[in-house]
Design an enzyme around this catalytic site. Sequence first.
Site, PDB file in Angstrom:
ATOM      1  CG  HIS A  75      -2.056  -1.068   1.061  1.00  0.00           C
ATOM      2  ND1 HIS A  75      -2.633  -1.466  -0.219  1.00  0.00           N
ATOM      3  CD2 HIS A  75      -2.916  -1.610   2.030  1.00  0.00           C
ATOM      4  CE1 HIS A  75      -3.510  -2.511   0.083  1.00  0.00           C
ATOM      5  NE2 HIS A  75      -3.662  -2.669   1.379  1.00  0.00           N
ATOM      6  CG  HIS A 146      -7.637  -0.394   2.645  1.00  0.00           C
ATOM      7  ND1 HIS A 146      -8.245  -1.140   3.628  1.00  0.00           N
ATOM      8  CD2 HIS A 146      -6.668  -1.138   2.128  1.00  0.00           C
ATOM      9  CE1 HIS A 146      -7.727  -2.182   3.745  1.00  0.00           C
ATOM     10  NE2 HIS A 146      -6.697  -2.343   3.076  1.00  0.00           N
ATOM     11  CD  GLU A 284      -8.105  -3.423  -0.239  1.00  0.00           C
ATOM     12  OE1 GLU A 284      -6.995  -2.810  -0.723  1.00  0.00           O
ATOM     13  OE2 GLU A 284      -8.465  -4.373   0.366  1.00  0.00           O
TER      14      GLU A 284
HETATM   15  C1  GLA Z   1      -5.261  -5.331   2.226  1.00  0.00           C
HETATM   16  C2  GLA Z   1      -4.161  -6.362   2.120  1.00  0.00           C
HETATM   17  C3  GLA Z   1      -4.465  -7.244   3.397  1.00  0.00           C
HETATM   18  C4  GLA Z   1      -4.144  -6.224   4.368  1.00  0.00           C
HETATM   19  C5  GLA Z   1      -4.957  -5.017   4.385  1.00  0.00           C
HETATM   20  C6  GLA Z   1      -4.738  -4.076   5.600  1.00  0.00           C
HETATM   21  O1  GLA Z   1      -6.589  -5.652   1.838  1.00  0.00           O
HETATM   22  O2  GLA Z   1      -4.608  -7.190   0.867  1.00  0.00           O
HETATM   23  O3  GLA Z   1      -3.564  -8.281   3.265  1.00  0.00           O
HETATM   24  O4  GLA Z   1      -2.768  -5.825   4.569  1.00  0.00           O
HETATM   25  O5  GLA Z   1      -4.916  -4.582   3.238  1.00  0.00           O
HETATM   26  O6  GLA Z   1      -4.944  -4.680   6.621  1.00  0.00           O
END
Ligand code: GLA
Length: 308
Positions: A75, A146, A284
């Site tokens: 991210h 997110h 997402e």
């Molecule tokens: C995304 C990732 C997950 C986790 C979340 C945040 O969805 O794919 O593995 O890291 O973000 O906790």
Amino acid sequence: TNFGGRIVSFMVPDKAGKPTDIVLGYDSLNHYLHNNEAYFGALIGRYGNRIAKGSFQLEGRTYQLPINNAPNSLHGGPKGFHNQVWDAKLIDAQHLELQYVSKDGEEGYPGNLTAKVVYTLTDENALQIDYTATADKATVVNLTNHAYFNLNGAGAATINDHLLQINADHFTPVDSTLIPTGVLAAVKGTAFDFTKAHAIGDSLGSKDIQMINGKGYDHNFALNRTAAPGLQTAATVYAPSTGIQMEVLTLEPGIQFYGGNFLDGSLVGKQGKPYAFRSAFCLETQHFPDAPNQKSFASTVLLPGKTY
Ligand code: GLA
């Protein structure tokens, strides 16, 4: 909020007309500053999801990103767009424009990148998110939001009773560090088949290695898109007890379905409610994780002069 462009609350009426806040978050900025590993409500960039070992090559150069989800970069890194203060401009009561300029080399990525996100609340009760970006050097970009949802209301015990439909015949299986293997696997006959709506919890006990790698659902689905341009439905989620339904439409080729497997009750959100294991889901919309290292995935390269 202009901190991370985060959605802090989203109120919708349930079947009895009672306003229900369906987005997880905190009551104060301080909590967002100190508990930001969950990315509650945030805009994610410069690159949503994981890049293997935080490394990729572009135009003959190797770039190294911070490893914040060992052994990978997740991210956009610890100072990703979720942790930046965006310039905010209220265009009118229904449109909020956010802008963030990410400097050349910031969190390891090449090129100055100007990202603009417009949040629009439409007359149809839709939240529309328009993302654009331009760069002065070749770079990689994969922007998403997110937000964590619970359609029984933020803080309700689980999302496993929600009925989920994902318009995807294939998903991208991952290794034990959640990096795609590069294969597009058919969902048919697996725990990943959401082509027809059914409860999220139905197959959580599956011994499928993918469920073990993901600690549940934490996978990118390759959306079935027709050749028609424009928004297409990616997913529909329905909570029988409140009657609240959410539809997700996107232009993107993929969607990460994350079932809240890292929530464990330790984060205490709005109104003092702890967020329990699998008490929220994220959908997402995105290009595929690790696309900068995966030749068979649609490219996430943005060239100067082009607009993301
Ligand atoms: C995304 C990732 C997950 C986790 C979340 C945040 O969805 O794919 O593995 O890291 O973000 O906790």
